[in-house]
Design a protein around this motif. Structure first.
Motif, PDB file in Angstrom:
ATOM      1  N   TYR A  29       0.804  -1.226   0.000  1.00 43.66           N
ATOM      2  CA  TYR A  29       0.000   0.000   0.000  1.00 43.66           C
ATOM      3  C   TYR A  29       0.837   1.275   0.000  1.00 43.66           C
ATOM      4  CZ  TYR A  29      -4.291  -2.602   1.247  1.00 43.66           C
ATOM      5  OH  TYR A  29      -5.368  -3.446   1.266  1.00 43.66           O
ATOM      6  N   GLY A  30       2.161   1.175   0.053  1.00 48.10           N
ATOM      7  CA  GLY A  30       3.007   2.361   0.010  1.00 48.10           C
ATOM      8  C   GLY A  30       3.104   2.882  -1.416  1.00 48.10           C
ATOM      9  N   THR A  31       3.738   4.030  -1.573  1.00 47.70           N
ATOM     10  CA  THR A  31       3.935   4.585  -2.912  1.00 47.70           C
ATOM     11  C   THR A  31       5.190   3.982  -3.540  1.00 47.70           C
ATOM     12  OG1 THR A  31       5.367   6.416  -2.256  1.00 47.70           O
ATOM     13  CG2 THR A  31       2.966   6.796  -2.132  1.00 47.70           C
ATOM     14  N   THR A  32       5.406   4.252  -4.803  1.00 48.54           N
ATOM     15  CA  THR A  32       6.606   3.755  -5.474  1.00 48.54           C
ATOM     16  C   THR A  32       7.874   4.404  -4.921  1.00 48.54           C
ATOM     17  OG1 THR A  32       6.326   5.371  -7.246  1.00 48.54           O
ATOM     18  CG2 THR A  32       5.426   3.162  -7.626  1.00 48.54           C
ATOM     19  N   GLU A  33       7.725   5.487  -4.171  1.00 49.38           N
ATOM     20  CA  GLU A  33       8.860   6.144  -3.517  1.00 49.38           C
ATOM     21  C   GLU A  33       9.038   5.662  -2.080  1.00 49.38           C
ATOM     22  OE1 GLU A  33       6.277   8.047  -4.871  1.00 49.38           O
ATOM     23  OE2 GLU A  33       7.263   8.212  -6.807  1.00 49.38           O
ATOM     24  N   GLY A  34       8.237   4.681  -1.662  1.00 49.13           N
ATOM     25  CA  GLY A  34       8.344   4.145  -0.308  1.00 49.13           C
ATOM     26  C   GLY A  34       7.652   4.980   0.749  1.00 49.13           C
ATOM     27  N   LEU A  35       6.727   5.834   0.329  1.00 52.21           N
ATOM     28  CA  LEU A  35       6.036   6.726   1.260  1.00 52.21           C
ATOM     29  C   LEU A  35       4.727   6.122   1.763  1.00 52.21           C
ATOM     30  CD1 LEU A  35       6.586  10.064  -0.697  1.00 52.21           C
ATOM     31  CD2 LEU A  35       7.902   9.198   1.264  1.00 52.21           C
ATOM     32  N   VAL A  36       4.319   6.571   2.934  1.00 52.68           N
ATOM     33  CA  VAL A  36       3.069   6.146   3.570  1.00 52.68           C
ATOM     34  C   VAL A  36       1.884   6.755   2.825  1.00 52.68           C
ATOM     35  CG1 VAL A  36       1.716   6.403   5.695  1.00 52.68           C
ATOM     36  CG2 VAL A  36       4.138   5.832   5.825  1.00 52.68           C
ATOM     37  N   THR A  37       0.820   5.974   2.702  1.00 53.32           N
ATOM     38  CA  THR A  37      -0.424   6.433   2.086  1.00 53.32           C
ATOM     39  C   THR A  37      -1.548   6.377   3.107  1.00 53.32           C
ATOM     40  OG1 THR A  37      -1.026   4.211   1.380  1.00 53.32           O
ATOM     41  CG2 THR A  37       0.265   5.544  -0.185  1.00 53.32           C
ATOM     42  N   ASP A  38      -2.666   7.009   2.801  1.00 55.92           N
ATOM     43  CA  ASP A  38      -3.840   6.922   3.681  1.00 55.92           C
ATOM     44  C   ASP A  38      -4.319   5.484   3.808  1.00 55.92           C
ATOM     45  OD1 ASP A  38      -3.770   9.667   4.108  1.00 55.92           O
ATOM     46  OD2 ASP A  38      -5.303  10.104   2.594  1.00 55.92           O
ATOM     47  N   ALA A  39      -4.190   4.697   2.730  1.00 53.42           N
ATOM     48  CA  ALA A  39      -4.635   3.300   2.768  1.00 53.42           C
ATOM     49  C   ALA A  39      -3.847   2.485   3.781  1.00 53.42           C
ATOM     50  CB  ALA A  39      -4.503   2.674   1.374  1.00 53.42           C
ATOM     51  N   ILE A  40      -2.550   2.733   3.880  1.00 54.25           N
ATOM     52  CA  ILE A  40      -1.750   1.959   4.830  1.00 54.25           C
ATOM     53  C   ILE A  40      -2.024   2.402   6.257  1.00 54.25           C
ATOM     54  CG2 ILE A  40       0.432   3.244   4.940  1.00 54.25           C
ATOM     55  CD1 ILE A  40       1.793   0.482   4.438  1.00 54.25           C
ATOM     56  N   ILE A  41      -2.268   3.692   6.448  1.00 58.46           N
ATOM     57  CA  ILE A  41      -2.634   4.168   7.788  1.00 58.46           C
ATOM     58  C   ILE A  41      -3.962   3.552   8.207  1.00 58.46           C
ATOM     59  CG2 ILE A  41      -3.351   6.197   9.111  1.00 58.46           C
ATOM     60  CD1 ILE A  41      -1.096   7.730   7.719  1.00 58.46           C
ATOM     61  N   GLN A  42      -4.923   3.521   7.310  1.00 58.02           N
ATOM     62  CA  GLN A  42      -6.215   2.906   7.624  1.00 58.02           C
ATOM     63  C   GLN A  42      -6.053   1.416   7.935  1.00 58.02           C
ATOM     64  OE1 GLN A  42      -9.222   3.327   4.603  1.00 58.02           O
ATOM     65  NE2 GLN A  42     -10.668   2.045   5.689  1.00 58.02           N
ATOM     66  N   PHE A  43      -5.259   0.706   7.153  1.00 57.59           N
ATOM     67  CA  PHE A  43      -5.030  -0.720   7.362  1.00 57.59           C
ATOM     68  C   PHE A  43      -4.519  -0.984   8.784  1.00 57.59           C
ATOM     69  CE2 PHE A  43      -2.121  -4.338   7.452  1.00 57.59           C
ATOM     70  CZ  PHE A  43      -2.913  -5.352   6.945  1.00 57.59           C
ATOM     71  N   TYR A  44      -3.486  -0.254   9.182  1.00 58.60           N
ATOM     72  CA  TYR A  44      -2.884  -0.499  10.489  1.00 58.60           C
ATOM     73  C   TYR A  44      -3.726   0.021  11.651  1.00 58.60           C
ATOM     74  CZ  TYR A  44       1.318  -2.567   8.603  1.00 58.60           C
ATOM     75  OH  TYR A  44       2.188  -3.419   7.977  1.00 58.60           O
ATOM     76  N   THR A  45      -4.386   1.158  11.499  1.00 57.79           N
ATOM     77  CA  THR A  45      -5.180   1.667  12.624  1.00 57.79           C
ATOM     78  C   THR A  45      -6.404   0.802  12.886  1.00 57.79           C
ATOM     79  OG1 THR A  45      -6.277   3.272  11.178  1.00 57.79           O
ATOM     80  CG2 THR A  45      -4.412   4.060  12.473  1.00 57.79           C
ATOM     81  N   GLU A  46      -6.969   0.214  11.844  1.00 53.45           N
ATOM     82  CA  GLU A  46      -8.102  -0.698  12.057  1.00 53.45           C
ATOM     83  C   GLU A  46      -7.686  -1.899  12.887  1.00 53.45           C
ATOM     84  OE1 GLU A  46      -9.713  -1.768   8.253  1.00 53.45           O
ATOM     85  OE2 GLU A  46     -10.567   0.220   7.929  1.00 53.45           O
ATOM     86  N   ARG A  47      -6.481  -2.376  12.693  1.00 56.49           N
ATOM     87  CA  ARG A  47      -6.005  -3.562  13.406  1.00 56.49           C
ATOM     88  C   ARG A  47      -5.397  -3.223  14.761  1.00 56.49           C
ATOM     89  NH1 ARG A  47      -6.632  -3.764   8.401  1.00 56.49           N
ATOM     90  NH2 ARG A  47      -7.240  -5.696   7.359  1.00 56.49           N
ATOM     91  N   ALA A  48      -4.872  -2.013  14.918  1.00 60.52           N
ATOM     92  CA  ALA A  48      -4.199  -1.621  16.157  1.00 60.52           C
ATOM     93  C   ALA A  48      -5.147  -1.509  17.336  1.00 60.52           C
ATOM     94  CB  ALA A  48      -3.464  -0.296  15.950  1.00 60.52           C
ATOM     95  N   LYS A  49      -6.424  -1.362  17.081  1.00 55.40           N
ATOM     96  CA  LYS A  49      -7.372  -1.165  18.188  1.00 55.40           C
ATOM     97  C   LYS A  49      -7.527  -2.392  19.072  1.00 55.40           C
ATOM     98  CE  LYS A  49     -11.515  -1.997  15.345  1.00 55.40           C
ATOM     99  NZ  LYS A  49     -11.752  -3.361  15.645  1.00 55.40           N
ATOM    100  N   ASP A  50      -7.156  -3.568  18.590  1.00 55.77           N
ATOM    101  CA  ASP A  50      -7.383  -4.800  19.337  1.00 55.77           C
ATOM    102  C   ASP A  50      -6.124  -5.486  19.837  1.00 55.77           C
ATOM    103  OD1 ASP A  50     -10.213  -4.735  19.000  1.00 55.77           O
ATOM    104  OD2 ASP A  50      -9.953  -5.489  16.955  1.00 55.77           O
ATOM    105  N   VAL A  51      -4.955  -5.087  19.382  1.00 52.97           N
ATOM    106  CA  VAL A  51      -3.735  -5.798  19.742  1.00 52.97           C
ATOM    107  C   VAL A  51      -2.846  -4.951  20.654  1.00 52.97           C
ATOM    108  CG1 VAL A  51      -3.763  -7.158  17.609  1.00 52.97           C
ATOM    109  CG2 VAL A  51      -2.478  -5.014  17.682  1.00 52.97           C
ATOM    110  N   GLY A  52      -1.897  -5.601  21.283  1.00 53.25           N
ATOM    111  CA  GLY A  52      -0.964  -4.884  22.141  1.00 53.25           C
ATOM    112  C   GLY A  52       0.237  -4.355  21.387  1.00 53.25           C
ATOM    113  N   LEU A  53       0.598  -5.025  20.283  1.00 54.53           N
ATOM    114  CA  LEU A  53       1.777  -4.647  19.516  1.00 54.53           C
ATOM    115  C   LEU A  53       1.503  -4.813  18.031  1.00 54.53           C
ATOM    116  CD1 LEU A  53       4.887  -3.997  19.314  1.00 54.53           C
ATOM    117  CD2 LEU A  53       5.265  -6.464  19.518  1.00 54.53           C
ATOM    118  N   VAL A  54       1.890  -3.811  17.261  1.00 55.07           N
ATOM    119  CA  VAL A  54       1.817  -3.864  15.803  1.00 55.07           C
ATOM    120  C   VAL A  54       3.244  -3.812  15.275  1.00 55.07           C
ATOM    121  CG1 VAL A  54       1.162  -2.615  13.706  1.00 55.07           C
ATOM    122  CG2 VAL A  54      -0.442  -2.777  15.626  1.00 55.07           C
ATOM    123  N   ILE A  55       3.591  -4.792  14.431  1.00 58.31           N
ATOM    124  CA  ILE A  55       4.883  -4.756  13.747  1.00 58.31           C
ATOM    125  C   ILE A  55       4.592  -4.365  12.300  1.00 58.31           C
ATOM    126  CG2 ILE A  55       6.971  -5.998  13.116  1.00 58.31           C
ATOM    127  CD1 ILE A  55       6.364  -7.941  15.437  1.00 58.31           C
TER     128      ILE A  55
END
Length: 171
Positions: A29-55
């Motif tokens: 979900y990153g850009t071709t320059e290796g940058l963060v996108t809104d899609a990747i932030i959404q992906f991780y924040t949806e999952r972060a609400k239930d776990v103790g650690l996100v890698i």
């Protein structure tokens, strides 16, 4: 004495609200320059609400070491701000945030104009990427790239890093 997955724990001074971990999952979900996108932030924040650690997924330490074209990167300072937004979003949901630093070596996805296919054994992993052995200078440069990326991860607000060399061993 078995503890519940929902019990908090401390690992090397880092308190986790529970014992559940989201492992690194390549999203592309990153850009071709290796940058963060809104899609990747959404992906991780949806999952972060239930776990103790996100890698956070394999994040390249060199532009020519990306496993897929949409891999995140920490090979230059311009990537710190975006990945810092990602770390803050994960931590804002109550999870600790760690980033997996990576160089895909012989598993790199081909990219025009970049030397790819570093392989300590000289054995090809992909038919479309010719393997090559690293020189002493290239090995030193790769070690420096990992160290520099770890420093950038700290600047971005991550709680730690995981080093992953995907078929590359730095001695």
């Amino acid at each position: 004495d078995m503890k519940s997955l929902r019990d908090d724990t401390v690992i090397k001074g880092l308190r986790l609200r529970n014992r559940m971990v989201l492992p690194p999952l390549p999203t592309n979900y990153g850009t071709t320059e290796g940058l963060v996108t809104d899609a990747i932030i959404q992906f991780y924040t949806e999952r972060a609400k239930d776990v103790g650690l996100v890698i956070v997924e394999a994040t390249a330490v060199q532009s020519n070491g990306r496993i897929v074209p949409g891999t995140l990167g920490l090979w230059e300072d311009e990537q710190i701000a975006g990945i810092g937004r990602l770390a803050a979003a994960i931590k804002g949901r109550g999870a600790a945030a760690v980033v997996q630093l990576n160089h895909a070596g012989a598993r790199c996805t081909p990219s025009g104009g970049e030397l790819q296919g570093a392989s300590p054994s000289g054995v090809a992993f992909r038919q479309d990427v010719a393997p090559f052995s690293l020189s002493q200078e290239q090995i030193a440069g790769m070690a420096t790239a990992f160290a520099d990326a770890a420093g950038r991860a700290a600047q971005a607000g991550f709680d730690g890093v995981e080093i992953h060399g995907a078929h590359m061993y730095l001695i």
